[in-house]
Enzyme design. Structure first.
Site, PDB file in Angstrom:
ATOM      1  N   ALA A   1      29.316 -84.765 -27.254  1.00  0.00           N
ATOM      2  CA  ALA A   1      30.336 -85.836 -27.415  1.00  0.00           C
ATOM      3  C   ALA A   1      30.431 -86.474 -28.795  1.00  0.00           C
ATOM      4  CB  ALA A   1      30.900 -86.426 -26.427  1.00  0.00           C
TER       5      ALA A   1
ATOM      6  N   GLN B   1      22.515 -75.555 -21.535  1.00  0.00           N
ATOM      7  CA  GLN B   1      22.039 -76.541 -22.459  1.00  0.00           C
ATOM      8  C   GLN B   1      20.844 -77.427 -21.899  1.00  0.00           C
ATOM      9  OE1 GLN B   1      25.282 -75.935 -21.466  1.00  0.00           O
ATOM     10  NE2 GLN B   1      26.846 -76.449 -22.941  1.00  0.00           N
TER      11      GLN B   1
ATOM     12  N   ASP C   1      31.843 -87.283 -21.726  1.00  0.00           N
ATOM     13  CA  ASP C   1      32.563 -86.667 -22.716  1.00  0.00           C
ATOM     14  C   ASP C   1      33.808 -87.700 -23.174  1.00  0.00           C
ATOM     15  OD1 ASP C   1      31.003 -84.187 -22.016  1.00  0.00           O
ATOM     16  OD2 ASP C   1      31.740 -83.909 -24.040  1.00  0.00           O
TER      17      ASP C   1
HETATM   18  O1  MRU Z   1      29.859 -78.470 -24.083  1.00  0.00           O
HETATM   19  P1  MRU Z   1      28.849 -79.424 -24.718  1.00  0.00           P
HETATM   20  O2  MRU Z   1      27.552 -78.982 -24.923  1.00  0.00           O
HETATM   21  O3  MRU Z   1      29.318 -80.170 -25.699  1.00  0.00           O
HETATM   22  O4  MRU Z   1      28.739 -80.467 -23.392  1.00  0.00           O
HETATM   23  C1  MRU Z   1      27.764 -81.731 -23.641  1.00  0.00           C
HETATM   24  C2  MRU Z   1      27.951 -82.826 -22.630  1.00  0.00           C
HETATM   25  O5  MRU Z   1      28.533 -82.315 -21.396  1.00  0.00           O
HETATM   26  C3  MRU Z   1      27.127 -83.936 -22.762  1.00  0.00           C
HETATM   27  O6  MRU Z   1      27.030 -84.152 -21.545  1.00  0.00           O
HETATM   28  C4  MRU Z   1      28.259 -85.036 -23.491  1.00  0.00           C
HETATM   29  O7  MRU Z   1      28.944 -84.655 -24.565  1.00  0.00           O
HETATM   30  C5  MRU Z   1      27.367 -86.475 -23.665  1.00  0.00           C
HETATM   31  S1  MRU Z   1      26.506 -85.943 -25.177  1.00  0.00           S
HETATM   32  C6  MRU Z   1      25.710 -87.356 -25.551  1.00  0.00           C
END
Ligand code: MRU
Length: 330
Positions: free
Chosen positions: A49, A195, A236
């Protein structure tokens, strides 16, 4: 040393670490146009995010540098078009819209293209620098929650690869490690794009922090084993009442943590709090291609879920740890 997922290229373009290729290879890509930046965000070359907000802000500067000498009207028309294109890339993380609105405001006052572009450049640099500082403050706020010997479970990647600094959920972990505390981080692999297994395990390993990847389905057994003292995840978008969206699977983890009486914290900067969204039901959830789950069958592939506020022990933010009742933050 934590990885740096974003930078200016020597020619003023946007340089990103292509996170799709990690951990096998470190591929850097130079993005020159707004369309390049939009594509990089949509396809998760840059993700997380806070980082997609930073990338969009810096991307505007990179993409509009070729028209910086244009008359004001032309420059503003192109800026608005670029903002609309970038805003459309991913719906759930509010940081993206927050950063784009901030950039639009920075270009609001009088001036020709050159002056507006210069203001955009300093605003993008400010967004990036402030995020780095916020990560550190989140780390400091969360540090007392990670004692020597702590065993922590996290989900997805809310680390350096997702921010301009040392991450959100991983920030207290990095600072506890820096303070010499012995830690062990368990990382959900985070299906379908891994991830956790690919990114979180990689960056923790580089920092010398002990970690173990678990299949998402093993979280219940791990929490039941009594080994884990704390769950920390990122977000997010946090709604006004404390419900929050994070990577799919977070909601289940929150229920498991409450069932096993293990504190469950969500760490995020203030830019992730969306007071215009009253509760989790109003958060737009991104649905991604079924092909990310399987090439052979139909699939339901929401990228995020919403964790109700009642499961949250506290929010670790750049202003300290906020505990229930939630809803007062503006
Ligand atoms: O789909 P992504 O990899 O962008 O998802 C990211 C997440 O869900 C993270 O936990 C969130 O963005 C927080 S990042 C500091």
């Amino acid at each position: 040393m934590v990885p740096q997922p974003i930078a200016w290229s020597p020619t003023g373009g946007l340089r990103v670490l292509d996170q799709r290729a990690l951990p096998e290879t470190c591929v850097e890509r130079d993005l020159e146009t707004i369309a390049d930046v939009a594509e990089a965000i949509r396809t998760l070359q840059v993700r997380g995010a806070p980082l997609i907000g930073i990338a969009a802000a810096m991307g505007l500067v990179a993409g509009l540098r070729t028209i910086r000498s244009a008359p004001r009207e032309t420059f503003v028309a192109q800026l608005d078009e670029a903002i609309a294109m970038l805003a459309d890339t991913r719906p759930t993380a509010v940081n993206l819209r927050w950063a784009l609105e901030r950039m639009r405001r920075a270009a609001g006052s009088p001036g020709d293209g050159d002056l507006l572009w210069a203001r955009l450049k300093s605003e993008a640099d400010a967004i990036w620098t402030e995020d780095r500082a916020m990560c550190r403050r989140i780390g400091l706020a969360g540090l007392p929650l990670v004692p020597d010997g702590a065993q922590v479970l996290t989900h997805c990647n809310a680390g350096a690869l997702a921010t301009g600094g040392i991450g959100t959920a991983l920030a207290p972990i990095y600072l506890a490690h820096e303070a010499g505390r012995k830690l062990h981080v368990y990382v959900d692999e985070t299906r379908p794009l891994l991830q956790g297994a690919r990114l979180t395990a990689w960056e923790l390993g580089r920092a010398g922090i002990q970690c173990t990847v678990i299949p998402d389905g093993a979280a219940a057994a791990l929490l039941a084993s009594g080994r884990i003292g704390l769950v920390i995840v990122g977000a997010d978008r946090i709604a006004k009442n404390g419900d929050f969206a994070n990577k799919i699977g977070t909601y289940g983890l929150a229920i498991l943590a409450q069932h096993h009486r293990i504190p469950f914290y969500c760490a995020a900067p203030r830019s992730t709090i969306d007071c215009a969204t009253a509760s989790g039901g109003a958060i737009p959830i991104e649905h991604r291609s079924p092909a990310e789950v399987t090439a052979y069958h139909d699939a339901w592939n929401p990228a995020f879920d919403v964790t109700p506020a009642r499961y949250v022990t506290g929010f670790i933010t750049d202003r300290g740890v906020e505990r229930p009742p939630f809803g007062a933050a503006e």
